[in-house]
Design an enzyme around this catalytic site. Structure first.
Site, PDB file in Angstrom:
ATOM      1  N   ARG A  98       0.848  -1.202   0.000  1.00 44.38           N
ATOM      2  CA  ARG A  98       0.000   0.000   0.000  1.00 44.38           C
ATOM      3  C   ARG A  98       0.876   1.241   0.000  1.00 44.38           C
ATOM      4  O   ARG A  98       1.766   1.396   0.824  1.00 44.38           O
ATOM      5  CB  ARG A  98      -0.906   0.000   1.233  1.00 44.38           C
ATOM      6  CG  ARG A  98      -1.654   1.317   1.498  1.00 44.38           C
ATOM      7  CD  ARG A  98      -2.893   1.429   0.638  1.00 44.38           C
ATOM      8  NE  ARG A  98      -3.518   2.737   0.719  1.00 44.38           N
ATOM      9  CZ  ARG A  98      -4.552   3.033   1.483  1.00 44.38           C
ATOM     10  NH1 ARG A  98      -5.073   2.130   2.285  1.00 44.38           N
ATOM     11  NH2 ARG A  98      -5.083   4.240   1.449  1.00 44.38           N
ATOM     12  N   ARG A 131      -5.385   1.360  -4.946  1.00 40.12           N
ATOM     13  CA  ARG A 131      -4.503   0.796  -3.912  1.00 40.12           C
ATOM     14  C   ARG A 131      -4.522  -0.726  -3.963  1.00 40.12           C
ATOM     15  O   ARG A 131      -5.527  -1.331  -4.334  1.00 40.12           O
ATOM     16  CB  ARG A 131      -4.896   1.278  -2.528  1.00 40.12           C
ATOM     17  CG  ARG A 131      -6.304   0.890  -2.121  1.00 40.12           C
ATOM     18  CD  ARG A 131      -6.888   1.896  -1.188  1.00 40.12           C
ATOM     19  NE  ARG A 131      -7.658   2.825  -1.974  1.00 40.12           N
ATOM     20  CZ  ARG A 131      -8.668   3.531  -1.536  1.00 40.12           C
ATOM     21  NH1 ARG A 131      -9.032   3.450  -0.299  1.00 40.12           N
ATOM     22  NH2 ARG A 131      -9.319   4.340  -2.297  1.00 40.12           N
ATOM     23  N   ASP A 164      -6.694  -1.777   1.259  1.00 41.32           N
ATOM     24  CA  ASP A 164      -7.140  -0.781   2.223  1.00 41.32           C
ATOM     25  C   ASP A 164      -7.816  -1.556   3.338  1.00 41.32           C
ATOM     26  O   ASP A 164      -8.681  -2.393   3.072  1.00 41.32           O
ATOM     27  CB  ASP A 164      -8.120   0.188   1.565  1.00 41.32           C
ATOM     28  CG  ASP A 164      -8.585   1.287   2.498  1.00 41.32           C
ATOM     29  OD1 ASP A 164      -7.784   1.734   3.339  1.00 41.32           O
ATOM     30  OD2 ASP A 164      -9.751   1.710   2.389  1.00 41.32           O
ATOM     31  N   ASP A 178      -9.813  -0.825   6.852  1.00 42.23           N
ATOM     32  CA  ASP A 178     -10.420   0.159   7.744  1.00 42.23           C
ATOM     33  C   ASP A 178     -10.954  -0.525   8.986  1.00 42.23           C
ATOM     34  O   ASP A 178     -11.610  -1.569   8.898  1.00 42.23           O
ATOM     35  CB  ASP A 178     -11.590   0.869   7.059  1.00 42.23           C
ATOM     36  CG  ASP A 178     -11.145   1.816   5.965  1.00 42.23           C
ATOM     37  OD1 ASP A 178     -10.078   2.436   6.108  1.00 42.23           O
ATOM     38  OD2 ASP A 178     -11.876   1.943   4.965  1.00 42.23           O
TER      39      ASP A 178
END
Length: 169
Positions: free
Chosen positions: A84, A93, A96, A98
């Site tokens: 990343r 990307r 990711d 989260d």
């Protein structure tokens, strides 16, 4: 069991393999997936034009003994290990990750906000969450079923990611 709900997304390279590799690497960090949504394909939201579609999944992970900030640190380490690079907000990307939820914790810190501030705004989070719970209620009392997503195309494209096998010690 303390749990974290994580959103995973990838739109570069072998997207499905990258999502699975992220689950495997998170387990090595002590963030062990116990359940996964199906994998969904969605159009990019909010970023530059012309980038490839994303594959997304939401996983629930066992985080017993791990502090909230350490879950974020583990996610950031896995992102780095998978290549990343943060050049452009919402840009393409490799991965990711989260932190969406940490049990029923409400946290508003500059480094980590839980529930994730955009958890109810994106089909790539809401639809996988509904795979895991047909009527989830967020720690602040909002119901996911009350969310209005508008026109955000999404379709399931793969079965749930596989939780790594834990070796007995």
């Amino acid at each position: 069991m303390a749990t974290a709900t994580l959103g995973l997304g990838a739109n570069l390279g072998d997207r499905l393999a990258t999502l699975q590799r992220a689950v495997d690497l998170l387990a090595e960090e002590g963030v062990r997936t116990v359940r996964s949504s199906r994998v969904w394909e969605t159009d990019p939201v909010g970023g530059p034009e012309g980038q490839p579609a994303f594959l997304n999944a939401v996983v629930i992970a066992d985080i017993d003994g791990i502090a909230p900030g350490d879950v974020l640190t583990a996610a950031n380490r896995v992102e780095a290990a998978l290549g990343r690079v943060r050049h452009e907000r919402w840009g393409p990307r490799t991965i990711d990750i989260d932190v969406l939820l940490l049990d029923d914790l409400l946290l508003d810190d500059p480094a980590l906000t839980v529930p994730h501030p955009r958890i109810t705004e994106r089909a790539f989070v809401v639809l996988p969450l509904l795979d895991l719970d047909p009527d989830p209620v967020l720690p602040d009392g909002r119901r996911i079923l009350d969310v209005q997503l508008g026109d955000q195309p999404a379709r399931p494209v793969a079965p749930p990611l596989v939780a790594p096998r834990v070796e007995a010690s």
